[in-house]
Design a protein around this motif. Structure first.
Motif, mmCIF file in Angstrom:
data_model
loop_
_atom_site.group_PDB
_atom_site.id
_atom_site.type_symbol
_atom_site.label_atom_id
_atom_site.label_comp_id
_atom_site.label_asym_id
_atom_site.label_seq_id
_atom_site.Cartn_x
_atom_site.Cartn_y
_atom_site.Cartn_z
ATOM 1 N N ILE A 56 0.857 -1.183 0.000
ATOM 2 C CA ILE A 56 0.000 0.000 0.000
ATOM 3 C C ILE A 56 0.893 1.233 0.000
ATOM 4 O O ILE A 56 1.705 1.419 0.915
ATOM 5 C CB ILE A 56 -0.930 0.010 1.226
ATOM 6 C CG1 ILE A 56 -1.842 -1.217 1.178
ATOM 7 C CG2 ILE A 56 -1.760 1.296 1.267
ATOM 8 C CD1 ILE A 56 -2.740 -1.358 2.380
ATOM 9 N N GLN A 122 -8.247 3.719 -0.051
ATOM 10 C CA GLN A 122 -8.562 2.896 -1.219
ATOM 11 C C GLN A 122 -7.565 1.754 -1.372
ATOM 12 O O GLN A 122 -7.923 0.653 -1.798
ATOM 13 C CB GLN A 122 -8.576 3.747 -2.494
ATOM 14 C CG GLN A 122 -9.097 3.013 -3.728
ATOM 15 C CD GLN A 122 -10.510 2.493 -3.540
ATOM 16 O OE1 GLN A 122 -11.406 3.232 -3.125
ATOM 17 N NE2 GLN A 122 -10.728 1.221 -3.822
ATOM 18 N N GLY A 123 -6.310 1.992 -1.024
ATOM 19 C CA GLY A 123 -5.301 0.934 -1.085
ATOM 20 C C GLY A 123 -5.632 -0.204 -0.137
ATOM 21 O O GLY A 123 -5.476 -1.387 -0.478
ATOM 22 N N ILE A 125 -8.720 -0.874 0.899
ATOM 23 C CA ILE A 125 -9.930 -1.494 0.359
ATOM 24 C C ILE A 125 -9.571 -2.472 -0.759
ATOM 25 O O ILE A 125 -10.129 -3.574 -0.846
ATOM 26 C CB ILE A 125 -10.898 -0.413 -0.164
ATOM 27 C CG1 ILE A 125 -11.450 0.404 1.013
ATOM 28 C CG2 ILE A 125 -12.044 -1.043 -0.956
ATOM 29 C CD1 ILE A 125 -12.298 1.582 0.606
ATOM 30 N N ASN A 126 -8.618 -2.080 -1.608
ATOM 31 C CA ASN A 126 -8.179 -2.961 -2.690
ATOM 32 C C ASN A 126 -7.547 -4.241 -2.157
ATOM 33 O O ASN A 126 -7.570 -5.280 -2.824
ATOM 34 C CB ASN A 126 -7.183 -2.233 -3.588
ATOM 35 C CG ASN A 126 -7.812 -1.067 -4.331
ATOM 36 O OD1 ASN A 126 -9.025 -0.974 -4.455
ATOM 37 N ND2 ASN A 126 -6.979 -0.156 -4.821
ATOM 38 N N ALA A 127 -6.959 -4.162 -0.964
ATOM 39 C CA ALA A 127 -6.292 -5.330 -0.376
ATOM 40 C C ALA A 127 -7.254 -6.240 0.365
ATOM 41 O O ALA A 127 -6.904 -7.369 0.723
ATOM 42 C CB ALA A 127 -5.198 -4.861 0.592
ATOM 43 N N ARG A 128 -8.479 -5.775 0.571
ATOM 44 C CA ARG A 128 -9.443 -6.500 1.407
ATOM 45 C C ARG A 128 -9.719 -7.919 0.910
ATOM 46 O O ARG A 128 -9.647 -8.888 1.674
ATOM 47 C CB ARG A 128 -10.747 -5.710 1.480
ATOM 48 C CG ARG A 128 -11.812 -6.345 2.370
ATOM 49 C CD ARG A 128 -12.979 -5.377 2.528
ATOM 50 N NE ARG A 128 -13.525 -5.010 1.220
ATOM 51 C CZ ARG A 128 -14.234 -3.903 1.000
ATOM 52 N NH1 ARG A 128 -14.465 -3.061 1.982
ATOM 53 N NH2 ARG A 128 -14.712 -3.645 -0.204
ATOM 54 N N GLU A 129 -10.009 -8.065 -0.362
ATOM 55 C CA GLU A 129 -10.375 -9.383 -0.893
ATOM 56 C C GLU A 129 -9.221 -10.374 -0.756
ATOM 57 O O GLU A 129 -9.419 -11.531 -0.354
ATOM 58 C CB GLU A 129 -10.779 -9.256 -2.364
ATOM 59 C CG GLU A 129 -11.239 -10.573 -2.974
ATOM 60 C CD GLU A 129 -11.700 -10.428 -4.415
ATOM 61 O OE1 GLU A 129 -11.982 -11.454 -5.047
ATOM 62 O OE2 GLU A 129 -11.776 -9.277 -4.902
ATOM 63 N N LYS A 130 -8.019 -9.919 -1.080
ATOM 64 C CA LYS A 130 -6.864 -10.820 -1.008
ATOM 65 C C LYS A 130 -6.586 -11.246 0.428
ATOM 66 O O LYS A 130 -6.288 -12.420 0.695
ATOM 67 C CB LYS A 130 -5.632 -10.140 -1.605
ATOM 68 C CG LYS A 130 -4.416 -11.056 -1.651
ATOM 69 C CD LYS A 130 -3.265 -10.419 -2.407
ATOM 70 C CE LYS A 130 -2.077 -11.379 -2.499
ATOM 71 N NZ LYS A 130 -0.946 -10.792 -3.261
ATOM 72 N N SER A 171 -11.580 0.024 6.242
ATOM 73 C CA SER A 171 -11.653 -0.581 4.910
ATOM 74 C C SER A 171 -12.468 -1.867 4.901
ATOM 75 O O SER A 171 -12.735 -2.426 3.839
ATOM 76 C CB SER A 171 -10.237 -0.879 4.402
ATOM 77 O OG SER A 171 -9.595 -1.842 5.232
#
Length: 216
Positions: A56, A122-123, A125-130, A171
């Motif tokens: 991030i 946002q960074g 949030i983008n990492a949430r799924e992984k 997030s």
């Protein structure tokens, strides 16, 4: 420090300029091992080599000393804290021209900290799924954090974690950052002026706790 170094230090102090630098020491008076940064670099290289890290961008802004008081108008005179005529601006207590006083309404983060929260969210949030795919259970998580700093200024991990834990919660990566739900572990740091940020790594809970138990 050798006797010669000691003499040079005394001479420089006497001249009013200290050019001889004492070896950095830890809390116990022992010289700090310079290879700690080399170990941090090895950890960083291992994280990068396995291609399973989450990066991030942006240097983390800690929350310590980043709080400010947000003010509100009281509607009472600044001179006497008394009612005043809103049209004439005359204080009912002293009869002089006045204006509304101010008082602290709430305490919050300053603009620097708020800017980091907004721009880095946002960074996360983008990492949430992984991260959710790697977590064994949503009821408890151990997340390792490796920091990449833009300079070598002193900092403490605890100050950084207060902000990181907030971002992990905001997030949606974790539900809350209480000790029953989350453990955030420092993994080290390096300095890279061009690419400051942080690396998140989900730690296997069984491996971590088994390791601790074997050390006791």
């Amino acid at each position: 420090m050798t006797e010669e170094d000691h003499k040079k230090l005394l001479e420089n102090v006497h001249k009013g300029k200290r050019t001889t630098k004492l070896p950095e020491q830890d809390l116990f008076g022992e010289t700090v091992q310079t290879n700690i940064m080399n170990r941090y670099k090895k950890i960083f290289q291992s994280l990068i080599a396995e291609h399973n890290y989450i990066f991030i961008r942006e240097q983390v802004i800690g929350k310590k000393n980043k709080y400010i008081a947000y003010m509100r108008y009281t509607g009472r005179s600044i001179c006497c804290d008394a009612p005043y005529d809103k049209k004439t601006k005359i204080c009912t207590s002293c009869g002089r021209l006045t204006k509304s006083g101010k008082a602290a309404n709430s305490v919050g983060l300053n603009q620097t900290a708020m800017n980091y929260k907004k721009s880095s969210l946002q960074g996360f949030i983008n990492a949430r799924e992984k991260i959710h795919k790697e977590l064994e259970s949503n009821s408890f998580a151990i997340i390792g954090v490796f920091l990449i700093r833009k300079d070598n200024r002193d900092f403490d991990f605890d100050n950084m974690f207060t902000m990181i834990n907030d971002q992990l919660t905001d997030s949606g990566i974790i539900k809350n950052d209480t000790a029953k739900k989350l453990m955030t572990l420092p993994m080290g740091y390096i300095v890279n002026k061009q690419n400051p940020g942080l690396i998140l790594k989900v730690i296997n809970t069984d491996d971590y706790f088994n390791f601790l138990l074997k050390q006791l």
